[in-house]
Structures are given as structure tokens and as C-alpha cells.
Design a protein around this motif. Structure first.
Motif, PDB file in Angstrom:
ATOM      1  N   LYS A  35       0.828  -1.213   0.000  1.00  0.00           N
ATOM      2  CA  LYS A  35       0.000   0.000   0.000  1.00  0.00           C
ATOM      3  C   LYS A  35       0.864   1.266   0.000  1.00  0.00           C
ATOM      4  N   THR A  36       1.883   1.284   0.876  1.00  0.00           N
ATOM      5  CA  THR A  36       2.762   2.452   0.994  1.00  0.00           C
ATOM      6  C   THR A  36       3.555   2.678  -0.292  1.00  0.00           C
ATOM      7  N   PHE A  37       4.157   1.600  -0.802  1.00  0.00           N
ATOM      8  CA  PHE A  37       4.980   1.717  -2.005  1.00  0.00           C
ATOM      9  C   PHE A  37       4.140   2.133  -3.214  1.00  0.00           C
ATOM     10  N   THR A  38       2.907   1.594  -3.297  1.00  0.00           N
ATOM     11  CA  THR A  38       2.016   1.962  -4.406  1.00  0.00           C
ATOM     12  C   THR A  38       1.704   3.457  -4.359  1.00  0.00           C
ATOM     13  N   ILE A  48      11.114  -2.574  -5.460  1.00  0.00           N
ATOM     14  CA  ILE A  48      10.633  -1.207  -5.231  1.00  0.00           C
ATOM     15  C   ILE A  48      11.358  -0.570  -4.050  1.00  0.00           C
ATOM     16  N   TRP A  49      11.619  -1.353  -2.999  1.00  0.00           N
ATOM     17  CA  TRP A  49      12.343  -0.793  -1.851  1.00  0.00           C
ATOM     18  C   TRP A  49      13.764  -0.368  -2.255  1.00  0.00           C
ATOM     19  N   THR A  50      14.416  -1.170  -3.106  1.00  0.00           N
ATOM     20  CA  THR A  50      15.749  -0.819  -3.594  1.00  0.00           C
ATOM     21  C   THR A  50      15.708   0.519  -4.328  1.00  0.00           C
ATOM     22  N   ILE A  51      14.664   0.700  -5.141  1.00  0.00           N
ATOM     23  CA  ILE A  51      14.509   1.955  -5.896  1.00  0.00           C
ATOM     24  C   ILE A  51      14.243   3.122  -4.941  1.00  0.00           C
ATOM     25  N   LEU A  92       0.960   8.412   2.598  1.00  0.00           N
ATOM     26  CA  LEU A  92       1.387   7.049   2.299  1.00  0.00           C
ATOM     27  C   LEU A  92       0.926   6.041   3.348  1.00  0.00           C
ATOM     28  N   LEU A  93       0.622   6.524   4.545  1.00  0.00           N
ATOM     29  CA  LEU A  93       0.275   5.633   5.660  1.00  0.00           C
ATOM     30  C   LEU A  93      -1.112   5.945   6.214  1.00  0.00           C
ATOM     31  N   ASP A 101      -2.735  -2.013  -9.117  1.00  0.00           N
ATOM     32  CA  ASP A 101      -2.266  -3.172  -8.358  1.00  0.00           C
ATOM     33  C   ASP A 101      -0.787  -3.365  -8.648  1.00  0.00           C
ATOM     34  N   LEU A 102       0.038  -3.171  -7.656  1.00  0.00           N
ATOM     35  CA  LEU A 102       1.490  -3.175  -7.831  1.00  0.00           C
ATOM     36  C   LEU A 102       1.991  -4.462  -8.464  1.00  0.00           C
TER      37      LEU A 102
END
Length: 443
Positions: free
Chosen positions: A8-11, A101-104, A231-232, A29-30
Motif C-alpha cells: 500500500k505504501t509503495f504503491t 521497489i524498496w531498492t529503488i 502514504l500511511l 495493483d502493484l
């Protein structure tokens, strides 16, 4: 729970970045939307400011090629992509997609911001790290580069945490020791907001409220007053062990706001001057192009228009912070007013050019375009605010009759467009493929 929160946060974070892409795009949808590779490339283009190679289609080969291009680009930036493979992304494996996505996020969002704090907190920056190993005997192997990168990763996290602690320390006993349970009360978020924009929150009142109330208030103020994407949700943070990566991603946005806030007025004025100069040049370029293409075919004119717009959209990116200012006319200085006037002129010229091109469409596309514009205008028009319900009903019925009359032509126009043969007697295209696709989408 952790996977759900990260998704949800990354999207939400990705969508806040993709809104800056030309044209803007959005992820629903990621795990499924990333499989084609197009949105991944869009994201990296906005973050890097570079144009990346891509396949335009959506078959398996083209999707695979796009994802490979994205991963190749990331590797060229010395990013470690451990256990991240093209096949896993095409399958939409949650752990792999979230890891990518976290790496990015960490590289382009958190590391880039933390770099600005490195000197203040005496942390080794990437620029400094190369100097550490600059002796002739030093190994330049990938292994050493990876170690430097890993050391910086810890430093970037620490720098962001130190910055957050510093903002909170100005407001008494609000203590931050990690990116997990320290944020559960909502007070650290409110303290950072109070530091960045004094007067927006009442911390004394906040200390008497529940965690969820504070979190809700912090996210609301950040979104409305600081333009920081939400985001949260309170329930993501007010738990025993909140997700560290999601909180870091959100907190980094406050650091971004802080950095933008402290840009000096002189720098802003210089950027405004550059923007005015660039807009004036675009205006001249566009005027010359209109004259130079006056005797060209419709197809050639469209190609020139598309080429101009691609360059225009790419060149405007450095000026977006000043061009997208939300200040009212009364708040604008002389330079900013001039910039806004120049911007309006250029956009007006572009729109005029688009109208002329639509009028030049070959038959029967010209009549389909005219019909489309009429329907779109009717759909966009607001209903009149009439107090008399009988008059309102009469006006509404009139609009329905007009709309029904227009829609009687829908099937005819759709069949005509789908059967349109896009070539002249010399087998040359009459209309750009992109224009035909755009008209089909609008229908």
C-alpha cells in the motif's frame, strides 16, 4: 500485515512520482501492473531524469525486454539486485516486487536526500567513499564497491534518523530511536510538522489524545498544508511492530519538504529567470516551426508537433518546481508573474496548433474528431444551478435530447474509425498511429 502495508505504501509513493511523468500514469495493483515493465520504466525516467529504451507493445517478449531494460539501468547505477530476476517480476511475486521497489526507493529517495545531510552529521557520503579507496593499491573490484555501498546504506538510514531526532528534540521529551515503534504515538510526526511549519499543531493538546487521533491529524495536516502524499494510515503505525521501510519512506518526504523549504529566495529568483528565458525561447521555436511547416503534409506537421512536444516535456522538468507554484496572483513577485504569462502564452500557442491540426485531419477522421469534441464538451459542461425545479428539468431534458442525438452516430463513427485505411495512394501513412489510438481511446 507487513507485506500488505508495504504494498500500500509503495504503491502510493510510486503514484506520487508517476503523477510527474509525461503523460502521467498510475498503478492500481502493484504486483500485476509492474509485469508489463512500462510503469517501471516510467518511474525510473522520472526519478533519474533520463529517457530509457523500451518496447511499445505488451506481448510477453516486449514486457520481458522492458523489465530487462529497467534492471540493466539499475545495475548501471551500482545497485545490488539480490535474487531479483525478470521471471519473478513477470509472475508478480510479492516478495521480489516489494524488494525491487524498496531498492529503488532507498537509492533514489532516501539516499539522495540523506546525501545532503552527510556533512552535517559527519557521515561518509558516496562522493567521499571513493576518496577512501583512492590509493594506487586499492582494489576497484565490484566487491569493494558493494561494501562501500552497504556502508553508505547504513549511513543513509542513520542520517535520516538523526535528522528526525533533531526535529523532535526541539519539542521536549519526544524521543525517536528507530523507524518502528518510536512513531506509534503520532507525536514525532506532529513535532516534525511543528518544526517545519510552526503554529500548525498544538503539541500539548496532542499529548492528551490517543495514538490514532494524533496519527490521523499528522497525516491530514501533512497532506493539506505541506503537500506530502498520505502514504500511511493510523492503523499501519499504531501496532506493536510497524513496518520500518514504510515509515522511512514517509519520513523521507518530510526531509524533502525541509530541503525545498530552505532553498534561498535568491535561488528561486534565479530559477524563475531561467524559466522565463526558456519559455521565451520555446515561444520563438514554436512560431518558427509553424511557419516552416506551413506547406508540409498533415502527417509531417503532426510528426513535427510530436517531436516538439517530446523535447518540450523533457526540457521543462528542471523548471517544474517554479512552474507548478500554487501561489495566488497577489503573492507572486514580478518575475513569477512574467513567468506565468509566458507559460500561458506557450500553452495557448500549443493548443492553437493542436486545434489547427485537428481541423486538417483527412476525411472521414475530421468529422469523427468534430463529433468527439462536441460530445466531450457536452459531458464536461456543468448543469446550470437553477432554483426553479421545473426549469431545471426542462434544461436537463434538452441536454439529454442533444446527447441522445449525438450518440445516434456512435456506432457509425466507431465502425468508420476501425475500418479506416491509414495510407495514401503511395502507401504512405496519412495520420500518425498515436493519433488514431488516441481517437479510439476517446471513443
Amino acid at each position: 500485515q507487513r507485506e500488505f502495508t508495504q504494498k500500500k505504501t509503495f504503491t502510493s509513493w510510486i503514484n506520487s512520482i508517476l503523477a510527474k511523468h509525461t503523460p502521467p500514469s498510475v498503478i492500481s495493483d502493484l504486483y500485476t501492473d509492474i509485469q508489463q515493465g512500462h510503469l517501471l520504466l516510467d518511474l525510473l525516467e522520472v526519478l533519474s531524469g533520463q529517457h530509457l529504451p523500451r518496447e511499445k507493445g505488451f506481448n510477453t517478449f516486449q514486457c520481458r525486454s522492458n523489465i530487462e531494460n529497467a534492471l540493466t539501468f539499475l545495475k548501471s547505477r551500482s545497485l545490488k539486485l539480490i535474487n531479483i530476476h525478470v521471471a519473478d517480476i513477470i509472475e508478480g511475486k510479492p516478495s521480489i516486487v516489494l524488494g525491487l521497489i524498496w531498492t529503488i526507493i532507498f537509492h533514489f529517495h532516501i539516499e539522495e536526500l540523506a546525501r545532503t545531510l552527510a556533512c552535517a552529521y559527519n557521515q561518509p557520503s558516496l562522493d567521499c567513499s571513493s576518496a577512501v579507496d583512492s590509493s594506487p593499491k586499492a582494489s576497484r573490484s565490484a566487491e569493494k564497491s558493494a561494501k562501500i555501498k552497504e556502508r553508505w546504506k547504513m549511513s543513509a538510514t542513520k542520517a535520516l534518523l538523526l535528522w528526525a531526532k533533531e526535529q523532535c528534540s526541539l519539542h521536549g521529551s519526544i524521543n525517536v530511536t528507530d523507524f518502528k515503534s518510536s512513531w506509534r504515538s503520532g507525536l514525532p510526526f506532529l513535532a516534525i510538522i511543528q518544526t517545519l511549519r510552526p503554529g500548525l499543531v498544538d503539541l500539548e493538546k496532542a499529548k492528551a489524545r490517543s495514538n490514532k487521533e494524533n496519527l490521523k491529524e499528522a497525516f491530514r495536516i501533512a497532506e493539506l498544508e505541506l503537500n506530502i502524499p498520505r502514504l500511511l494510515e493510523p492503523e499501519d503505525v499504531d501496532i506493536m511492530n510497524p513496518d520500518e521501510k514504510s515509515i522511512m519512506t514517509y519520513v523521507a518526504q518530510f526531509l524533502q519538504y525541509s530541503r525545498n523549504l530552505h532553498e534561498s529566495e535568491e535561488d528561486m529568483q534565479e530559477k524563475v529567470k531561467e524559466a522565463v528565458s526558456w519559455l521565451a525561447a520555446q515561444e520563438k521555436k514554436l512560431a518558427k516551426l509553424l511557419i516552416d511547416t506551413e506547406n508540409e503534409t498533415y502527417y509531417q506537421r503532426c510528426k513535427e508537433m510530436m517531436s516538439f512536444m517530446e523535447a518540450f516535456n523533457q526540457e521543462k522538468k528542471p523548471f517544474l518546481p517554479v512552474l507548478s507554484s500554487k501561489r495566488s496572483e497577489a503573492e507572486l513577485c514580478e518575475g513569477q508573474q512574467q513567468m506565468r504569462e509566458e507559460w500561458d502564452k506557450v500553452i495557448s500557442q500549443i493548443n492553437e496548433w493542436k486545434v489547427k491540426l485537428d481541423q486538417m485531419l483527412p476525411s472521414p477522421l475530421d468529422s469523427i474528431e468534430a463529433w468527439l469534441q462536441e460530445v466531450e464538451h457536452l459531458q464536461a459542461e456543468d448543469l446550470p444551478d437553477l432554483q426553479d425545479p421545473f426549469k431545471a428539468m426542462f434544461v436537463f431534458r434538452e441536454i439529454i435530447v442533444i446527447f441522445k442525438g449525438l450518440m445516434d452516430c456512435f456506432d457509425f463513427h466507431l465502425d468508420t474509425l476501425q475500418s479506416f485505411k491509414n495510407e495514401d495512394e503511395k502507401n504512405m501513412p496519412l495520420v500518425l498511429h498515436e493519433k488514431l489510438e488516441e481517437m479510439k481511446r476517446r471513443l
